[in-house]
Design a protein around this motif. Structure first.
Motif, PDB file in Angstrom:
ATOM      1  N   PRO A 119     -18.067  12.371 -37.489  1.00 21.67           N
ATOM      2  CA  PRO A 119     -18.133  12.661 -36.124  1.00 21.67           C
ATOM      3  C   PRO A 119     -17.932  14.303 -35.864  1.00 21.67           C
ATOM      4  O   PRO A 119     -16.917  15.027 -36.307  1.00 21.67           O
ATOM      5  N   TYR A 121     -18.189  17.517 -32.711  1.00 22.00           N
ATOM      6  CA  TYR A 121     -18.356  18.081 -31.124  1.00 22.00           C
ATOM      7  C   TYR A 121     -19.488  19.080 -31.128  1.00 22.00           C
ATOM      8  O   TYR A 121     -19.582  19.995 -31.719  1.00 22.00           O
ATOM      9  N   SER A 122     -20.495  18.584 -30.171  1.00 23.13           N
ATOM     10  CA  SER A 122     -21.554  19.709 -29.838  1.00 23.13           C
ATOM     11  C   SER A 122     -21.179  20.314 -28.551  1.00 23.13           C
ATOM     12  O   SER A 122     -21.049  19.540 -27.625  1.00 23.13           O
ATOM     13  N   GLN A 123     -21.382  21.468 -28.732  1.00 26.39           N
ATOM     14  CA  GLN A 123     -21.298  22.374 -27.395  1.00 26.39           C
ATOM     15  C   GLN A 123     -22.541  22.118 -26.364  1.00 26.39           C
ATOM     16  O   GLN A 123     -22.339  22.293 -25.225  1.00 26.39           O
ATOM     17  N   LYS A 127     -20.502  16.810 -25.877  1.00 26.40           N
ATOM     18  CA  LYS A 127     -19.732  15.378 -26.260  1.00 26.40           C
ATOM     19  C   LYS A 127     -19.563  15.312 -27.682  1.00 26.40           C
ATOM     20  O   LYS A 127     -20.291  16.119 -28.614  1.00 26.40           O
ATOM     21  N   GLU A 128     -18.893  14.211 -28.089  1.00 22.81           N
ATOM     22  CA  GLU A 128     -18.649  14.118 -29.423  1.00 22.81           C
ATOM     23  C   GLU A 128     -19.357  12.777 -29.985  1.00 22.81           C
ATOM     24  O   GLU A 128     -19.489  12.022 -29.405  1.00 22.81           O
ATOM     25  N   THR A 129     -20.036  13.113 -31.146  1.00 22.84           N
ATOM     26  CA  THR A 129     -20.882  12.290 -31.663  1.00 22.84           C
ATOM     27  C   THR A 129     -21.271  12.312 -33.233  1.00 22.84           C
ATOM     28  O   THR A 129     -20.739  13.287 -33.532  1.00 22.84           O
ATOM     29  N   TYR A 134     -26.517  13.807 -33.520  1.00 18.19           N
ATOM     30  CA  TYR A 134     -26.618  15.104 -32.965  1.00 18.19           C
ATOM     31  C   TYR A 134     -27.978  15.743 -33.472  1.00 18.19           C
ATOM     32  O   TYR A 134     -28.831  16.245 -32.548  1.00 18.19           O
ATOM     33  N   THR A 213     -17.806  22.942 -37.884  1.00 20.50           N
ATOM     34  CA  THR A 213     -17.208  21.680 -38.172  1.00 20.50           C
ATOM     35  C   THR A 213     -17.917  21.151 -39.584  1.00 20.50           C
ATOM     36  O   THR A 213     -17.193  20.618 -40.359  1.00 20.50           O
TER      37      THR A 213
END
Length: 360
Positions: A119, A121-123, A127-129, A134, A213
């Motif tokens: 997982p 988090y995309s700015q 959201k988190e995916t 992504y 990340t």
């Protein structure tokens, strides 16, 4: 033929190119050069702005290089004088994996497959995916990515599993997964500095938070892989000894219970046969107690050995979210396309002029 006549004939065959001729040629070809430059300028501009911004993040770590001494001391020196090398068997480095092989771990297929499921988090998406979702969502935003995804989806629809029941017990990868793995391998890299022994893990992605990340996740995979590889034999020994200790404990408790029950049942019996049976049960009890005690000691020693063999990785520079994009260099790309266009325009003009002069 005399030397003078030969020189005169060679002089007639020579082509003299003067600077004024070159300038005149460039002056005459300026129209084609301008047209080629403008066309390639437009193509370069379209190409440069069609590529998304790329952000680079990196993490620097210093691994531990373990070594053990054999304790032979002078014997090692004497063996060296005698021409016998005992360094590989008695002393020296015991690293299961050389540090210069660490970058190859991050270019493996299992690493890419595991990283795609992590997982993030995309700015940009807010959201988190998972990393795979992504990448697919980001690729769908650009025409080139949509083209690749459409081709991959068509290939997946027509893809037939060559071994549906996995009788071969091998790894099956679809065309879509292969494209994602290739993208991960091109986005994540590691560099080992032989002089300083420092490892640098770098990632380049379209989202600054995802890039940082992925750099952290890549380092975690690398360290866990090395620790697991370095201590695998000892951990197997710990698991084996744990099972043996559990079995020995049960046998020890059973022997203790049988001995105690026999003593309770034959408390007032003074027959020699009863004493012999008690001695036999007591001997079994002491044997089971000794086995349980020895295995327990070996288990504790194996656990300590796991801790001793686990390498230490000291993070020198943690993963940081980049504030500025690292690519693409749009200005340089446009200038490069323009220069190529000018050169192609001059070349086309020269070819056309040469062909026209040949026809005449």
């Amino acid at each position: 033929m005399s030397v003078t006549e030969y020189n005169e004939k060679a002089g007639e065959d020579e082509i003299e190119i003067r600077l004024s001729d070159i300038l005149q040629f460039l002056k005459q070809s300026r129209r084609c050069a301008v047209i080629g430059g403008v066309i390639l300028f437009l193509i370069g501009t379209l190409y440069a702005f069609s590529k998304p911004d790329q952000y680079s993040a990196q993490v620097t770590v210093m691994p531990e290089i373990q070594s053990k001494n054999s304790g032979l001391g002078g014997l090692g020196s004497l063996a060296g004088l005698a021409g016998i090398d005992i360094g590989n068997t008695a002393s020296g480095s015991v690293d299961a994996i050389r540090p210069d092989i660490y970058p190859d771990i991050l270019q493996s297929v299992p690493f890419a497959l595991q990283l795609l499921t992590q997982p993030v988090y995309s700015q940009l998406l807010g959201k988190e995916t998972s990393l795979q979702n992504y990448i697919e969502e980001q690729s769908s935003r650009f025409w080139l990515g949509r083209l690749i995804n459409s081709d991959a989806s068509n290939d997946n629809k027509s893809y037939v599993m060559p071994d549906p029941k996995n009788v071969s017990k091998t790894l099956h990868i679809t065309k879509r997964q292969e494209n994602l793995i290739t993208l991960i391998h091109s986005s994540v890299s590691a560099n080992f500095d032989k002089k300083s022994g420092i490892i640098t893990v770098s990632t380049t992605l379209t989202d600054p938070v995802v890039a940082a990340t992925v750099a952290r996740l890549s380092l975690e995979y690398l360290t866990n892989y090395i620790i697991s590889y370095r201590t695998e034999k000892t951990r197997n020994q710990v698991r084996f000894l744990s099972q043996q200790v559990e079995d020995a404990k049960k046998r020890y408790q059973r022997a203790e219970y049988i001995l105690s029950s026999y003593r309770d049942q034959n408390r007032n019996v003074y027959l020699n046969t009863a004493k012999i049976e008690e001695q036999r049960l007591q001997a079994d009890f002491l044997l089971m107690q000794s086995v349980f005690s020895d295995l327990s000691k070996q288990l504790e020693q194996a656990k300590i050995k796991v801790s001793e063999e686990s390498p230490v990785f000291k993070i020198l520079e943690p993963a940081r979210i980049p504030l500025k994009k690292s690519a693409p260099k749009r200005t340089l790309t446009i200038i490069g396309f323009t220069i190529v266009g000018v050169i192609l325009g001059v070349f086309v003009y020269g070819v056309r002029r040469f062909l026209s002069s040949t026809k005449k």
